[in-house]
Design a protein around this motif. Structure first.
Motif, short mmCIF file in Angstrom:
data_model
loop_
_atom_site.label_atom_id
_atom_site.label_comp_id
_atom_site.label_asym_id
_atom_site.label_seq_id
_atom_site.Cartn_x
_atom_site.Cartn_y
_atom_site.Cartn_z
N SER A 219 45.59 42.61 39.16
CA SER A 219 45.48 42.93 40.74
C SER A 219 46.32 41.73 41.54
CB SER A 219 44.25 42.75 41.06
OG SER A 219 43.85 42.64 42.47
N PRO A 220 47.08 42.24 42.40
CA PRO A 220 47.79 41.11 43.28
C PRO A 220 46.74 40.11 44.00
CG PRO A 220 48.93 43.16 43.54
CD PRO A 220 47.71 43.55 42.64
N ARG A 221 45.55 40.78 44.32
CA ARG A 221 44.58 40.00 45.34
C ARG A 221 44.16 38.90 44.22
NH1 ARG A 221 39.29 39.87 45.51
NH2 ARG A 221 38.35 38.98 47.38
N ASP A 222 43.97 39.31 43.08
CA ASP A 222 43.17 38.39 41.96
C ASP A 222 44.43 37.23 41.32
OD1 ASP A 222 40.88 40.02 41.99
OD2 ASP A 222 41.39 40.88 40.02
N ILE A 223 45.39 37.63 41.34
CA ILE A 223 46.51 36.76 41.09
C ILE A 223 46.59 35.85 42.08
CG2 ILE A 223 49.14 36.59 40.75
CD1 ILE A 223 49.19 39.33 39.44
N ALA A 224 46.81 36.14 43.57
CA ALA A 224 46.82 35.32 44.55
C ALA A 224 45.75 34.34 44.40
CB ALA A 224 46.98 35.99 45.82
N LEU A 225 44.48 35.01 44.52
CA LEU A 225 43.29 33.91 44.34
C LEU A 225 43.35 32.89 43.28
CD1 LEU A 225 40.32 36.42 45.37
CD2 LEU A 225 41.35 34.79 46.65
N ALA A 226 43.71 33.29 42.08
CA ALA A 226 43.99 32.38 40.94
C ALA A 226 44.77 31.53 41.24
CB ALA A 226 44.16 33.27 39.65
N ALA A 227 45.90 31.86 41.76
CA ALA A 227 47.15 30.97 42.09
C ALA A 227 46.85 29.94 43.40
CB ALA A 227 48.41 31.83 42.31
N LYS A 228 45.88 30.37 43.90
CA LYS A 228 45.35 29.57 45.32
C LYS A 228 46.95 29.88 46.23
CE LYS A 228 42.38 26.50 42.52
NZ LYS A 228 42.27 25.21 42.00
#
Length: 163
Positions: free
Chosen positions: A105-114
């Motif tokens: 998920s793009p949202r999950d990727i962004a959150l994990a990558a801060k």
């Protein structure tokens, strides 16, 4: 406070036919290209990909780059090699690389990558440009060849006794 120690289910080794299809996925081939190369029907290739996902505990809707990462991290296919030199990647880009390899998920990727979700596309394009990767799947394969991604997905948790 007690920390829970869960053990992930063991990875099921792939059958030789599944392993060949998995290697084609790592090589970046589409279902149609795998069908052409192997002589298997599209239905059979899709079924093999589903079987491969189950074998490496990859969710049914995970993106191809996540499946490729799992295949490489669990050593179900040959580790890639490249003659490209390893790029200099800072801590923020390493965090993005790891997030992209493990999440769909793009949202999950962004959150994990801060990073802000709105900034994900530009950050990912910059990382692709810096590494010379054509797409995210190739980025994951190259990162494994450069030893920038570990051999176990971070979702795999060993029991306390194994640590």
């Amino acid at each position: 406070m007690t920390l829970s120690t869960t053990t992930s289910a063991p990875i099921t080794p792939l059958k030789p036919t599944h392993q060949r299809v998995a290697q084609h996925l790592v090589d970046g081939l589409t279902t149609q290209e795998i069908t052409t190369r192997t002589g298997l029907s599209p239905h059979t290739v899709r079924q093999y990909v589903r079987d491969i996902r189950v074998s490496v505990h990859c969710p049914p809707r995970c993106k191809p780059h996540v499946l490729v990462h799992r295949l490489l991290a669990t050593e179900q296919v040959a580790q890639p090699k490249t003659d490209r030199s390893t790029p200099e990647i800072n801590a923020e880009k390493q965090l993005l690389l790891t997030a992209v390899a493990e999440l769909s998920s793009p949202r999950d990727i962004a959150l994990a990558a801060k990073i802000a979700p709105a900034d994900l596309r530009s950050a990912l394009n910059e990382l692709l440009d810096e590494t010379g990767a054509a797409d995210v799947t190739q980025l994951v394969v190259l990162a494994h060849a450069w030893h920038l991604l570990g051999t176990k997905p971070t979702g795999t948790v060993e029991s306390g006794a194994a640590k």
